[in-house]
Every structure is written in structure tokens, then in C-alpha cells.
Write a protein that holds these residues in place. Sequence first.
Motif, short mmCIF file in Angstrom:
data_model
loop_
_atom_site.label_atom_id
_atom_site.label_comp_id
_atom_site.label_asym_id
_atom_site.label_seq_id
_atom_site.Cartn_x
_atom_site.Cartn_y
_atom_site.Cartn_z
N LEU A 54 86.53 34.99 56.93
CA LEU A 54 85.79 34.15 57.87
C LEU A 54 86.77 33.38 58.74
N THR A 55 86.39 33.15 59.97
CA THR A 55 87.19 32.32 60.86
C THR A 55 87.18 30.89 60.33
N GLU A 56 88.33 30.25 60.35
CA GLU A 56 88.42 28.88 59.84
C GLU A 56 87.41 27.99 60.55
N GLY A 57 86.71 27.18 59.77
CA GLY A 57 85.71 26.27 60.31
C GLY A 57 84.30 26.84 60.33
N ILE A 58 84.15 28.14 60.11
CA ILE A 58 82.81 28.75 60.08
C ILE A 58 82.16 28.39 58.76
N SER A 59 80.96 27.85 58.82
CA SER A 59 80.27 27.46 57.59
C SER A 59 79.54 28.67 56.99
N TYR A 60 79.31 28.59 55.70
CA TYR A 60 78.60 29.66 55.00
C TYR A 60 77.79 29.05 53.87
N THR A 61 76.83 29.80 53.40
CA THR A 61 76.09 29.42 52.21
C THR A 61 76.10 30.61 51.26
N LEU A 62 75.94 30.33 49.98
CA LEU A 62 75.85 31.38 48.99
C LEU A 62 74.39 31.78 48.83
N GLY A 63 74.11 33.08 48.84
CA GLY A 63 72.74 33.58 48.77
C GLY A 63 72.00 33.09 47.53
N GLN A 64 70.82 32.57 47.73
CA GLN A 64 69.99 32.11 46.62
C GLN A 64 69.21 33.26 46.00
N CYS A 65 69.39 34.47 46.54
CA CYS A 65 68.72 35.65 46.02
C CYS A 65 69.57 36.34 44.95
N CYS A 66 70.88 36.28 45.09
CA CYS A 66 71.76 37.01 44.19
C CYS A 66 72.80 36.13 43.50
N TYR A 67 72.92 34.88 43.89
CA TYR A 67 73.83 33.92 43.26
C TYR A 67 75.24 34.48 43.07
N PRO A 68 75.96 34.77 44.16
CA PRO A 68 77.31 35.32 44.00
C PRO A 68 78.25 34.34 43.30
N LEU A 69 79.08 34.89 42.42
CA LEU A 69 80.04 34.10 41.66
C LEU A 69 81.45 34.58 41.98
N PRO A 70 82.44 33.70 41.89
CA PRO A 70 83.82 34.17 42.05
C PRO A 70 84.08 35.34 41.11
N GLY A 71 84.59 36.42 41.68
CA GLY A 71 84.81 37.64 40.92
C GLY A 71 83.84 38.74 41.30
N ASP A 72 82.66 38.39 41.83
CA ASP A 72 81.71 39.39 42.33
C ASP A 72 82.26 40.02 43.59
N ARG A 73 81.91 41.29 43.83
CA ARG A 73 82.18 41.90 45.13
C ARG A 73 81.12 41.35 46.08
N ILE A 74 81.54 40.86 47.24
CA ILE A 74 80.64 40.16 48.15
C ILE A 74 80.75 40.68 49.57
N VAL A 75 79.74 40.32 50.37
CA VAL A 75 79.71 40.62 51.79
C VAL A 75 79.04 39.44 52.49
N GLY A 76 79.50 39.12 53.69
CA GLY A 76 78.87 38.08 54.50
C GLY A 76 77.84 38.72 55.41
N LEU A 77 76.75 38.04 55.65
CA LEU A 77 75.70 38.55 56.51
C LEU A 77 75.29 37.46 57.49
N ARG A 78 75.40 37.76 58.79
CA ARG A 78 74.93 36.82 59.81
C ARG A 78 73.41 36.84 59.77
N THR A 79 72.82 35.67 59.55
CA THR A 79 71.37 35.56 59.44
C THR A 79 70.88 34.55 60.45
N PRO A 80 69.98 34.95 61.37
CA PRO A 80 69.49 34.00 62.38
C PRO A 80 68.90 32.76 61.74
N GLY A 81 69.31 31.61 62.23
CA GLY A 81 68.80 30.34 61.75
C GLY A 81 69.47 29.85 60.48
#
Length: 191
Positions: A54-81
Motif C-alpha cells: 500500500l502507498t504510505e498514508g493509505i488507510s485500510y480496514t480488515l475484512g469483517q467477513c474473513c477476519y484476516p490474521l497476520p500469517g494469512d495470505r491476503i489481498v487488498g480490495l478497493r471498495t466504494p465507500g
Amino acid sequence: ARAEDVYADVGRGALPAGEVLEAVFPEIKRGHTRRTATGVDSPAAAKPISMRGLTEGISYTLGQCCYPLPGDRIVGLRTPGEGIVIHTIDCAELDKAHNMDDWLDVTWGRGAADSGLSVARVMVRVKNVPGGLAAVMAAIAANGGNIFNFKLITRNPLFFEFVVDIEVRDVAHLQNIVGALRVSDTVEMVD
């Protein structure tokens, strides 16, 4: 702005609830807990979660659908709103994202597993026998898990089904807890 618009903005995450609280009660100065690509902007007690890709300063949230944990394979998804939402690679929400341009290649940064506790959601079916529920809670505690939340889904004469949110360090810690639950005689299913 109308009150309904403010409520909608807070619900979408476009307007942090802390800013609304500070606007209504200016004497309150709260630390912000919004996560950014370099970590958490928060009081000294919170440790940052590093996110690479991620570009420095870009905010993110952790998905409440899958609860990613450190160690999980992850992907970021741009979601409107919602901005950037981090999902596990096998999350069902990713099937709904038809535009691959919205996918971001992200990974946990160095030290993400040492950044503190994360919450994992586990669904458990336990036999409806005396001490069955106690055995589940004891197995979680014996393996260093802290129960953050508990919700009973189904209860019948044969079994209980419930969702339990557990504070864990990382995926390996969660796997230890799940393994301990699976070997319990009273547990029928863990997911």
C-alpha cells in the motif's frame, strides 16, 4: 448536512466516529485508531500493523467477513465507500469483485505478528452434554486464547452451535486453538 447523511457517512467509514464525537464535545481529545499503510495512528498503547503493498498514508480496514490474521495470505480490495479492505485470499467477498483492477497485491509487513492481538472468529458445534461448553472454553484458555465475544446460534437437545471471537497472536496461534478444539470429545465441528 442532515443527520441521516452524517449517520450514513459514519457507517460507511467516510467520517470517523471520533471526529463526530470531538465536534460535539470539543473538550474530548481522543486518539485516532484508523489504520494506515504504515500502522495505527493511535495512543502509545497500540502497536502498528505493517502492511506492504500500500502507498504510505493509505488507510485500510480488515475484512469483517474473513477476519484476516497476520500469517494469512491476503489481498487488498478497493471498495466504494469503504476504501481498501483487506481480505484473506479465500474470502467469498473476492468472488463478488469482478473488476481485477480493484485488487491490490498486499502482504503483512515485517513484525505484523508481533503487533499485538487480533480477533479470529470461530464457529463451533458442541454436544449438548454436561460440561461440553466448559470443555470448549477451557481448551481455548489452556492454549492462550482470550474470548472476546460469544454468540449462541443454535441450541437443541443434541448440540449447541455458537460463534466465538478469540484474541490470538497470529494464524499459528489460532491453528493451535482450533486443533485443541477438534480433539475434544465434546466438539463435533470447528470452522
